[in-house]
Scaffold this motif. Sequence first.
Motif: not given
Length: 91
Positions: A51-52, A54-56, A58-59
């Motif tokens: 998930y980290f 994925l967030f990376y 996205v940002f």
Amino acid sequence: MFNMIIYMFLSGLFVFCLFRNHLLILLFSLEYLVVSLFFLFFLFLVDYELYFLLFYLVFSVCEGALGLGVLVNIIRSHGNDMLSSISILSW
């Protein structure tokens, strides 16, 4: 593999520090740095925190879209993307 990722990051940092003429070159080097950091995170976090990653991603996509928006705005207002021709006092 780790040495190659470190070489990618250092070469992107080298381009970012030395070739500061055009805003587009700066944006390309920043995206290259983001991709090399993503490879590094993927190497270390593939088994633990997906998930980290994925967030990376996205940002980083938001950062790229914001950079392109700024680039288009500067080209429309100044006519080129050279950083030396942009003055804060002209706005």
